[in-house]
Write an enzyme that holds these catalytic residues in place. Sequence first.
Site, PDB file in Angstrom:
ATOM      1  N   ASP A  13     -43.558  26.021 -10.344  1.00  0.00           N
ATOM      2  CA  ASP A  13     -42.190  26.710  -9.688  1.00  0.00           C
ATOM      3  C   ASP A  13     -41.332  25.287  -8.928  1.00  0.00           C
ATOM      4  OD1 ASP A  13     -43.197  29.341 -10.088  1.00  0.00           O
ATOM      5  OD2 ASP A  13     -44.271  29.123  -8.475  1.00  0.00           O
ATOM      6  N   HIS A  41     -38.671  30.386 -15.746  1.00  0.00           N
ATOM      7  CA  HIS A  41     -37.615  29.457 -15.446  1.00  0.00           C
ATOM      8  C   HIS A  41     -36.475  29.829 -14.813  1.00  0.00           C
ATOM      9  CE1 HIS A  41     -40.454  26.065 -16.701  1.00  0.00           C
ATOM     10  NE2 HIS A  41     -40.122  26.188 -18.257  1.00  0.00           N
TER      11      HIS A  41
END
Length: 431
Positions: A13, A41
């Site tokens: 992340d 994403h």
Amino acid sequence: MANVVVVGAQWGDEGKGKVVDIYTEFADDVVRYQGGNNAGHTLVVGDEKIVLHLIPSGILHQGKRCIIGNGVVLDPEVFIREITNLKAKGKFQDDGVLLLSESLHIIMPYHKRIDIAREANSGAKKIGTTGRGIGPAYEDKIGRRGIRLMDLLDKQVFSRKLKEFLEEKNFILEKLLGERPFTFEEIFDEYSAYADTLRNYVADTTLVLHQDLKAGKKLLFEGAQGTLLDVDHGTYPYVTSSSTCAGGACTGTGASPRDINEIIGISKAYVTRVGSGPFPTELEDADGEKLRHTGGEFGATTGRPRRCGWFDALVIKYAVRVNGLTGIALTKLDVLSDFESIKICTGYSYNDKFLNELPANLDVFEKCRPVYEEMPGWQSDITGVRSFEELPEKAKNYVKRLEELAGCPIVLVSVGPRRDETIMLKNPFEA
């Protein structure tokens, strides 16, 4: 010519999607090499937010070839849904630019059911799996019980292998986990229908990559998750089931180590983690909540709130070492803009000892306490800044200190979620 690998330098992340999106402009091929739809994403293009779980970020750029390599485990339903959504938004029109390795492994319905049931039965030992069947699919790959894409496309082979493997999976589901078994017909019919769509994208992607390399094309290898989630080099067992480090770019695509020129690690200006496992700099106070709220720290895949903490230099030093990083892309610097002071972890305290390297022993790591140095915050909006020189002096000092502690140059600084809210200090494709 340069070929670039992008890896997460923390626990995932880190903002890889945005950085890959920026670097794609300079690449010919964008290649995904591991993981599955347990990663997400998030890209902001104009005023639109787009979340991709399987398809490489390069799909949003015209004329770029996107490849999903053999190291990925693919959920056909998710893949087809992503294609459908992208086409509906007018973001993807040419099927010929998206290729799937014929050797990648398929996530089956029993993988997902086993994954969810195991986690539910784990009690205090939960690792925080997404329940997408990723781990069980990789288990079958390593155990030589996997169904590959090439198998799925041949109905006779698929039928034979499914019958062979389903008996064992149903035994596990019924007898060990107390779950409902599957019938052969329900899986065979559903996945045979998926195969009709998937065959439009299948190729010998290793051959395609080598042909493109021979032609002098530039390749961008896109990793998922992060270094500390690597099955070998991460905080085991609180890891994913694939090789998230730079070496996975070779094993997951068939590219040679000699083909890799630059390795860029993506790191937030602070740290986050999803799921269980040690996290020395975790903040469970107002500062942690402020990071979560300001940074929008909720999983793109699960929606779970991320654990947040101060920047950990030992984590980044470790990522530099095991990946051979040639540069760091620092993301979310703007999230720190409201803090009066900012802490950096420069070491750990363990049993009255000072540690300046990440311990390999999980029991030791869980007992480590952060040793901090403190720097003044800049307390001003930096989202409009487009050069390093324009940053507030205190922000520049913070970035320089992180670079010094990491022992690796910072080559990009992100000052906001948008593509244009970026300071590129060095282009790895021009190295």
